[in-house]
Design an enzyme around this catalytic site. Structure first.
Site, PDB file in Angstrom:
ATOM      1  N   LYS A  39      60.766  41.921 -36.746  1.00 36.29           N
ATOM      2  CA  LYS A  39      60.613  43.255 -37.350  1.00 36.29           C
ATOM      3  C   LYS A  39      59.166  43.725 -37.176  1.00 36.29           C
ATOM      4  O   LYS A  39      58.397  43.822 -38.136  1.00 36.29           O
ATOM      5  CB  LYS A  39      61.032  43.209 -38.811  1.00 36.29           C
ATOM      6  CG  LYS A  39      62.515  42.879 -38.972  1.00 36.29           C
ATOM      7  CD  LYS A  39      62.902  42.673 -40.422  1.00 36.29           C
ATOM      8  CE  LYS A  39      64.378  42.292 -40.536  1.00 36.29           C
ATOM      9  NZ  LYS A  39      64.774  42.019 -41.931  1.00 36.29           N
ATOM     10  N   LYS A  58      74.245  35.580 -35.455  1.00 36.10           N
ATOM     11  CA  LYS A  58      74.364  36.371 -36.680  1.00 36.10           C
ATOM     12  C   LYS A  58      75.830  36.751 -36.906  1.00 36.10           C
ATOM     13  O   LYS A  58      76.711  36.421 -36.115  1.00 36.10           O
ATOM     14  CB  LYS A  58      73.470  37.599 -36.596  1.00 36.10           C
ATOM     15  CG  LYS A  58      71.990  37.255 -36.477  1.00 36.10           C
ATOM     16  CD  LYS A  58      71.121  38.480 -36.683  1.00 36.10           C
ATOM     17  CE  LYS A  58      69.653  38.089 -36.674  1.00 36.10           C
ATOM     18  NZ  LYS A  58      68.770  39.221 -37.068  1.00 36.10           N
ATOM     19  N   ARG A 103      39.012  55.617 -34.452  1.00 37.90           N
ATOM     20  CA  ARG A 103      40.299  55.577 -35.140  1.00 37.90           C
ATOM     21  C   ARG A 103      41.287  54.644 -34.453  1.00 37.90           C
ATOM     22  O   ARG A 103      42.033  53.911 -35.120  1.00 37.90           O
ATOM     23  CB  ARG A 103      40.871  57.001 -35.254  1.00 37.90           C
ATOM     24  CG  ARG A 103      42.242  57.095 -35.907  1.00 37.90           C
ATOM     25  CD  ARG A 103      42.386  56.261 -37.160  1.00 37.90           C
ATOM     26  NE  ARG A 103      41.322  56.463 -38.116  1.00 37.90           N
ATOM     27  CZ  ARG A 103      41.018  55.610 -39.074  1.00 37.90           C
ATOM     28  NH1 ARG A 103      41.661  54.457 -39.175  1.00 37.90           N
ATOM     29  NH2 ARG A 103      40.041  55.865 -39.922  1.00 37.90           N
ATOM     30  N   ASP A 111      70.849  32.790 -45.645  1.00 36.29           N
ATOM     31  CA  ASP A 111      70.529  34.210 -45.753  1.00 36.29           C
ATOM     32  C   ASP A 111      70.952  34.785 -47.102  1.00 36.29           C
ATOM     33  O   ASP A 111      72.137  34.796 -47.445  1.00 36.29           O
ATOM     34  CB  ASP A 111      71.216  34.970 -44.613  1.00 36.29           C
ATOM     35  CG  ASP A 111      70.781  36.421 -44.544  1.00 36.29           C
ATOM     36  OD1 ASP A 111      69.569  36.680 -44.662  1.00 36.29           O
ATOM     37  OD2 ASP A 111      71.648  37.294 -44.381  1.00 36.29           O
ATOM     38  N   GLU A 161      72.872  31.909 -38.638  1.00 33.59           N
ATOM     39  CA  GLU A 161      72.707  32.583 -39.917  1.00 33.59           C
ATOM     40  C   GLU A 161      73.958  32.342 -40.765  1.00 33.59           C
ATOM     41  O   GLU A 161      75.071  32.616 -40.325  1.00 33.59           O
ATOM     42  CB  GLU A 161      72.503  34.078 -39.678  1.00 33.59           C
ATOM     43  CG  GLU A 161      72.328  34.909 -40.928  1.00 33.59           C
ATOM     44  CD  GLU A 161      72.212  36.383 -40.591  1.00 33.59           C
ATOM     45  OE1 GLU A 161      71.095  36.840 -40.347  1.00 33.59           O
ATOM     46  OE2 GLU A 161      73.266  37.070 -40.555  1.00 33.59           O
TER      47      GLU A 161
END
Length: 289
Positions: free
Chosen positions: A141, A173, A106, A223, A202
């Protein structure tokens, strides 16, 4: 930003730590079912079979999982990472102690199925834009602890790696812009602090695009812009900076985005919403006498 399997090194120390953690989580003091039923001297042969079409990735890591319990396991892959396989393809055959093949199954499959799923999804996006000069990028991410494996899998699917982490590229950002006061000041502070670092900004409006360009950003992210806005932004920027489209990109929209002429399209879903590639392990016990 790179897109070949030789360009990213999966640190073996990271892999070993990941495997240690996985066995501690899943096995701890022992596999009570297998140890009660299967004799410790029993040998077995196993085959991994693809249950769908896709791209295989993570075989070397899976091998190390089995070697963790049986250093003498015989591992014979029939394909390499990055190979497209059809449903029913025998991906790898292995032979060793039956207990090890059952207990490690597994963990090994979890890793290989995730990596193969990422590679398979990446390849779908890459194929969707193959008529354009654009690269499909991953993001940060990723599952904590899996970053190197996730990004390696993106490359196996023909994609390109964005920054590995917060340390190897600066990305300004919205919250950074607020802290600095404006885009120009934010870029200048990074240039003063780390002049060797590539800077990406961004942007969400064309005015921000113009400011980021004037500030000397290396990459300008568009964005969640509309196609109309992206077309205009690419026209404004020209060849003075690289362009990256980002935000809720899907297989239904990626081709239209690529047609705007952006250099990169980043897609968080490659790693944050991956569907595991379906692989089954079929085991046969070997007569020890």
């Amino acid at each position: 930003m790179t897109n070949n399997l030789d360009s990213i090194t999966v640190d073996n120390v990271v892999v070993e730590a990941l495997i240690d953690r996985a066995f501690d989580e899943d096995v701890q003091s022992g596999d009570v079912t297998t140890n009660a039923i299967v004799d410790k001297t029993q040998q077995a042969r196993a085959v991994w079979v693809a249950k769908e079409q896709g791209i295989v990735a993570g075989l070397d890591v899976a091998k190390q999982v089995f070697e963790y319990l049986d250093p003498l396991v015989v591992w014979e892959p029939n394909v390499e990472d990055g190979t497209i396989v059809d449903e029913g393809t025998e991906i790898v055959t292995l032979k060793g102690r039956a207990r090890a093949l059952l207990t490690a199954e597994r963990i090994a499959l979890n890793i290989a199925q995730r990596m193969s799923g990422i590679a398979t999804m990446t390849q779908k996006f890459v194929d969707a834009v193959d008529e354009y000069s654009v690269e499909i990028l991953d993001t940060r991410k990723t599952v904590p602890g899996f970053r190197q494996l996730d990004k390696y899998a993106v490359q196996a699917g023909g994609g390109t790696n964005h920054r590995m982490g917060l340390y190897d590229m600066a990305m300004v950002k919205d919250n950074h812009i607020v802290a600095a006061g404006n885009i120009t000041e934010a870029v200048q502070k990074i240039r003063n602090s780390s002049p060797e670092i590539q800077v990406e900004v961004e942007t969400v409006t064309l005015d921000q695009v113009r400011e980021a360009l004037a500030a000397g950003a290396d990459v300008i992210m568009l964005d969640n812009m509309s196609i109309e806005q992206m077309n205009k932004a690419v026209e404004i920027i020209g060849s003075r900076a690289h362009t990256e489209a980002s935000g809720n990109v899907t297989l239904d929209t990626v081709k239209e985005i690529a047609a705007t002429g952006v250099d990169y399209i980043s897609i968080g879903a490659l790693t944050h919403s991956v569907k595991a590639f379906d692989i089954s392990q079929r085991l046969t016990y070997i007569n020890n006498h």
